[in-house]
Design an enzyme around this catalytic site. Structure first.
Site, PDB file in Angstrom:
ATOM      1  N   HIS A 271       0.825  -1.220   0.000  1.00 25.69           N
ATOM      2  CA  HIS A 271       0.000   0.000   0.000  1.00 25.69           C
ATOM      3  C   HIS A 271       0.856   1.267   0.000  1.00 25.69           C
ATOM      4  O   HIS A 271       0.332   2.365  -0.217  1.00 25.69           O
ATOM      5  CB  HIS A 271      -0.929  -0.008   1.220  1.00 25.69           C
ATOM      6  CG  HIS A 271      -2.207   0.742   1.011  1.00 25.69           C
ATOM      7  ND1 HIS A 271      -2.426   1.562  -0.066  1.00 25.69           N
ATOM      8  CD2 HIS A 271      -3.346   0.787   1.750  1.00 25.69           C
ATOM      9  CE1 HIS A 271      -3.623   2.093   0.016  1.00 25.69           C
ATOM     10  NE2 HIS A 271      -4.214   1.632   1.108  1.00 25.69           N
TER      11      HIS A 271
ATOM     12  N   ASP B  28      -2.501   1.897  -4.487  1.00 27.26           N
ATOM     13  CA  ASP B  28      -3.744   2.226  -3.795  1.00 27.26           C
ATOM     14  C   ASP B  28      -4.789   1.145  -4.042  1.00 27.26           C
ATOM     15  O   ASP B  28      -4.676   0.332  -4.966  1.00 27.26           O
ATOM     16  CB  ASP B  28      -4.273   3.578  -4.267  1.00 27.26           C
ATOM     17  CG  ASP B  28      -3.364   4.729  -3.864  1.00 27.26           C
ATOM     18  OD1 ASP B  28      -2.670   4.590  -2.836  1.00 27.26           O
ATOM     19  OD2 ASP B  28      -3.333   5.741  -4.586  1.00 27.26           O
TER      20      ASP B  28
END
Length: 450
Positions: free
Chosen positions: A424, A428
């Site tokens: 992450h 995204d």
């Protein structure tokens, strides 16, 4: 006498641990015949003999960590004998001047008295790795009495543990209400220590954890492979921010194609046609459209590297633990090519035939836990990659579908969950959703030409 040294074990690998000697002093060995098993932080592999002859002595014992280029054993060959006797009587070891070592993997040396090692003192046939030997010693089992299931009757850890289980079961069955097991065999846990006064405050010393009853716990040494896996998994979770997204895929068309092509494909390609190459092909196509998943993040240099090719790492379950061999330039392969490659690396991984170089350089990983019936999981990223795809089991389920003529209807379909774990820090959730959307579209519309 010819000296065998630890060979180069792959890029960035500087040492290896000797797992087991497959030949003992006095054994005849041929060129390219397996001589020993070596373990690195990349892979366990067999090292072949660089030349033929008779093993004279072992210079390193099982369990020793040896650097690349270091001597590990001496082999007496006809070449060394003729080279020494060519110019007259064989000189003594003391009369030969010392020369600088040759850089080759096998160097010719004058015979010197071999120092007996722990490995050399064992009888032929007692090929025991360190975990096997330690477990047998702690359990009071004589390995020479066991019928080994490994290569050439070699005793493996599973053979020793099978005896432990049988002994434990026999001990349990022999217990009756009239003759309970004496608890004296269980060490009495020490009582809690009293509170120690240290000035105005007191420190409570907790008691030691009591031992479990006999037969309730089996303790065994942690193998090198298992320790490496453990360390890498924890390091991966600590290194990156990992998040997993899921998508459900209808694999009915793929299942029908596999069923119709199974026999013809096997005869043509020499391997079985399964769901794995289809999933791999779809994953690779999605990487081409979403290059952020085929990348490497370097926060120290404040940069991201995007790879020009897709090098697919395949998670393989082996007897010794999980390994991830790499299929180079996998993005250029067809479904048939991927089927052959996946079958090849899987078979060689399970027989320790992979080279260390085949265990590194992957840019994306595929793990198929569905082959064991798992519906879905959250795989851990194979560092320094930024994503890993998990394929769940393909199961037949009743699914509500929109038919252009009948409207909403219920049909039996081949369904599977795909799980994508990603870093992450770079990717995204919306990016992961787009990747999984592309993956699903590719799988639900498989290519006609396989």
């Amino acid at each position: 006498m010819a000296e065998v040294v630890m060979p180069a074990l792959g890029e960035s690998v500087s040492e290896g641990t000797i797992n087991a000697w497959l030949k003992q002093p006095g054994d005849r060995v041929e060129v390219d015949e397996p001589l020993l098993e070596v373990s690195t932080d990349k892979v366990d592999t067999e090292i072949p003999a660089p030349f033929a002859g008779t093993v004279s002595s072992l210079l390193a014992a099982e369990g020793d960590v040896v650097g690349v280029g270091s001597a590990i054993c001496l082999i007496e060959t006809s070449t060394t004998v003729s080279a020494v006797s060519q110019d007259g009587p064989k000189p003594s070891a003391a009369s030969v001047p010392h020369a600088s070592p040759a850089p080759a993997a096998a160097r010719l040396t004058v015979a010197t008295p071999a120092v007996p090692s722990a490995a050399a003192s064992r009888s032929v046939g007692s090929f025991l790795s360190q975990p096997v030997r330690r477990t047998a010693e702690t359990r009071g089992i004589d390995p020479s009495t066991l019928e080994g299931t490994g290569r050439d009757g070699r005793v493996r850890l599973g053979d020793v543990l099978a005896v432990v289980d049988r002994n434990s079961t026999a001990a349990t069955l022999s217990q009756t209400p009239s003759s309970p097991v004496a608890p004296a065999a269980v060490p009495t846990p020490p009582p809690a220590q009293p509170i120690r006064q240290a000035g105005p405050s007191a420190t409570v010393v907790p008691p030691e954890r009591p031992m479990s009853p006999v037969g309730a716990v089996r303790t065994e040494p942690l193998t090198r492979r298992r320790r490496i896996i453990a360390e890498r998994m924890v390091a991966s979770l600590q290194q990156s921010a990992q998040l997993t997204s899921f998508v459900e895929v209808d694999l009915t068309l793929v299942a029908r194609q596999i069923a119709s092509l199974r026999e013809e494909f096997s005869a043509r390609e020499g391997v079985r046609l399964t769901f794995s190459p289809y999933i791999a092909r779809a994953a690779l196509d999605a990487l081409k459209e979403h290059p952020s998943f085929n990348a490497q993040l370097d926060l120290d240099r404040n940069q991201v590297s995007y790879f020009a090719e897709e090098h697919l790492a395949i998670a393989v379950d082996t007897e010794a633990g999980l390994v991830t061999p790499v299929i180079r330039s996998a993005g250029d392969l067809s479904i048939a090519g991927l089927a052959r490659k996946i079958s090849d690396v899987g078979a060689r991984a399970r027989t320790n035939k992979l080279s260390p170089d085949e265990m590194q350089g992957g840019t994306f990983t595929l793990t198929n836990t569905g082959s064991r019936g798992v519906l879905a999981d959250t795989p851990i990223i194979n560092q320094p990659q930024v994503a890993i795809l998990g394929a769940g089991a393909v199961v037949k389920r009743a699914v509500v579908m929109d038919d252009p003529r009948l409207g909403e209807t219920i049909a039996v379909r081949h369904m599977a969950y795909m799980s994508l774990t990603y870093d992450h820090r770079l990717i995204d959730g919306a990016d992961a959703a787009r990747y999984l959307g592309t993956l699903r579209q590719r799988l639900e519309t498989p290519p006609v030409d396989v």
